[in-house]
Scaffold this motif. Structure first.
Motif, short mmCIF file in Angstrom:
data_model
loop_
_atom_site.label_atom_id
_atom_site.label_comp_id
_atom_site.label_asym_id
_atom_site.label_seq_id
_atom_site.Cartn_x
_atom_site.Cartn_y
_atom_site.Cartn_z
N GLY A 154 0.62 -1.18 -0.02
CA GLY A 154 -0.27 -0.13 -0.21
C GLY A 154 1.13 1.08 -0.02
N TYR A 155 0.09 2.19 -0.47
CA TYR A 155 0.85 3.25 -0.36
C TYR A 155 1.82 3.67 -1.71
CZ TYR A 155 1.59 7.92 1.38
OH TYR A 155 1.80 10.11 1.76
N GLY A 156 2.88 3.18 -2.00
CA GLY A 156 3.98 2.94 -2.54
C GLY A 156 5.18 3.47 -2.81
N THR A 157 6.40 3.55 -3.19
CA THR A 157 7.64 3.99 -2.30
C THR A 157 7.79 5.28 -3.90
OG1 THR A 157 8.41 2.46 -4.54
CG2 THR A 157 8.84 1.50 -2.19
N ALA A 158 8.39 5.07 -5.05
CA ALA A 158 8.29 6.37 -5.29
C ALA A 158 6.86 6.92 -5.38
CB ALA A 158 8.63 5.57 -7.13
N LEU A 159 5.54 6.22 -6.37
CA LEU A 159 4.06 7.00 -6.15
C LEU A 159 3.76 7.37 -4.52
CD1 LEU A 159 2.34 5.46 -8.35
CD2 LEU A 159 3.36 7.34 -9.07
N GLY A 160 4.16 6.98 -3.74
CA GLY A 160 4.96 7.44 -2.04
C GLY A 160 5.12 8.46 -1.76
N VAL A 161 6.15 8.80 -2.34
CA VAL A 161 7.02 9.92 -1.93
C VAL A 161 5.28 10.94 -3.01
CG1 VAL A 161 9.31 11.86 -3.15
CG2 VAL A 161 9.53 9.41 -2.38
N ILE A 162 5.52 10.70 -4.11
CA ILE A 162 4.52 11.62 -4.59
C ILE A 162 2.81 11.95 -4.47
CG2 ILE A 162 3.01 11.67 -6.98
CD1 ILE A 162 5.48 11.00 -7.79
#
Ligand code: MRU
Length: 345
Positions: A165-173
């Protein structure tokens, strides 16, 4: 957001990523073989997500073992873990999660077999829950690198679908947006498996984050036109010197970013670091079927019998990487020291 993977009373349920965005279907796995097949066929994909899937697969393995003593229990568990580890070779999170499951079994060898099974189930669910928390911490660390109003390019899918969930690269965004910054995303379509077009575009649309889909060969043009301010990608394995294995095409994006003085950031959890490797040249690169290059979806786009190759990942040398964002902080060059420091902190 629909969960990428969850554990429901003996069943590992995954959203089928081969069918997104047109169909939202789920696959239920009740054996480690079914989990292994889901990983191999990319029903579930993305380094952290396949680590979580493998851990849950190991727990399904433990649950079905009929053994009275620890040694024969562990032998069968280890055999299933070895099979799961072979499904995809590049993302180190897979091996990392399976090693953690085996270690927990060894550390609790004095428990009864039925208690050990409960312990392993809890550990797999912990790996899943931790992944979301790690991504949020990573996002928080990384969002400081993005400014209000920026356009950010990403490659492949390093989002909620590639993680628990949330993401790594997309988590930063996502974290930048959560902090009130106005961020727009350019998503490379990511030939040949189209993770950018099918998954990143879908995921960002669901979250109402502005996204523009481009084909991979357009990103140089948009950089030259000064329409891209930063690049953020994920990683499948990062060597001790900061060389980064990620989806095929990432290296091309990094070279272009350097040419245009655009920062190139990599967001990945500490579990993606492989400090046993001194350089990216030692990272095994998965070779997938050439069929995936010759076809687009189910349609053949090349002459019958043509030779094609499909390395699924490439390695970006550390001198093209501006920073590596982790849940423990942001590492900058020289990476040999900064990554070791973060891993030990
Ligand atoms: O072949 P895939 O889709 O599993 O490749 C995924 C990637 O390359 C991602 O960028 C990487 O795993 C990071 S995911 C948070």
């Amino acid at each position: 957001m629909i969960p990428t993977i969850e554990y429901l009373n003996g069943v590992v349920r995954m959203i089928d990523q081969t069918r997104l965005p047109n169909e939202t279907e789920f696959i239920d796995c009740t054996t480690p073989e079914e989990v292994g097949s889901a990983i191999k066929t990319m029903v579930i994909r993305g380094a952290p997500a396949i680590g979580v899937a493998a851990a849950l697969g190991a727990s399904l393995s433990a649950d079905r073992i009929e053994a009275d003593d620890f040694d024969s229990f562990f032998e069968q568990l280890a055999t299933d873990c070895t099979a799961l580890a072979k499904t995809r070779p590049t993302a180190v999170n897979l091996a990392w999660a399976l090693e953690r499951m085996k270690r927990v079994a060894q550390e609790n060898k004095t428990l009864s077999i039925s208690n050990l099974k409960v312990h392993l189930r809890e550990e797999a669910c912990r790996i899943l829950a931790e992944d979301v928390a790690i991504n949020k911490a990573m996002g928080n660390n990384g969002q400081t690198l993005l400014q209000n109003g920026q356009n950010v390019l990403t490659h492949c899918n390093a989002g909620a679908l590639a993680t628990a969930g949330y993401g790594t690269a997309l988590g930063v965004i996502r974290a930048a947006v959560d902090n009130g910054k106005d961020i727009s995303v350019f998503a490379n379509e990511t030939r040949p498996f189209l993770q950018g077009a099918r998954l990143t575009a879908w995921e960002l649309q669901e979250d109402n984050i502005p996204v523009t889909l481009i084909t991979d060969n357009m990103c140089g043009h948009f950089m030259k036109e000064k329409r891209i301010d930063a690049v953020v990608v994920g990683a499948d394995r990062i060597a001790g010197n900061g060389d980064v294995a990620n989806k095929i095409g990432t290296y091309m994006v990094a070279v272009l970013a350097q040419k245009h003085n655009i920062p190139f950031y990599v967001a990945a959890p500490i579990s993606t670091l492989d400090l046993s490797l001194s350089s990216g040249e030692q990272i095994p690169i998965e070779q997938r079927s050439a069929e995936e290059v010759i076809t687009l979806g189910k349609i053949r786009i090349a002459p019958e019998g043509v030779r094609a190759e499909h390395p699924a990942f490439d390695v970006t040398p550390n001198d093209l990487v501006s920073a590596i964002i982790t849940e423990k902080g942001v590492a900058k060059a020289p990476f040999t020291e900064s990554l070791k420091r973060l891993a030990q902190s």
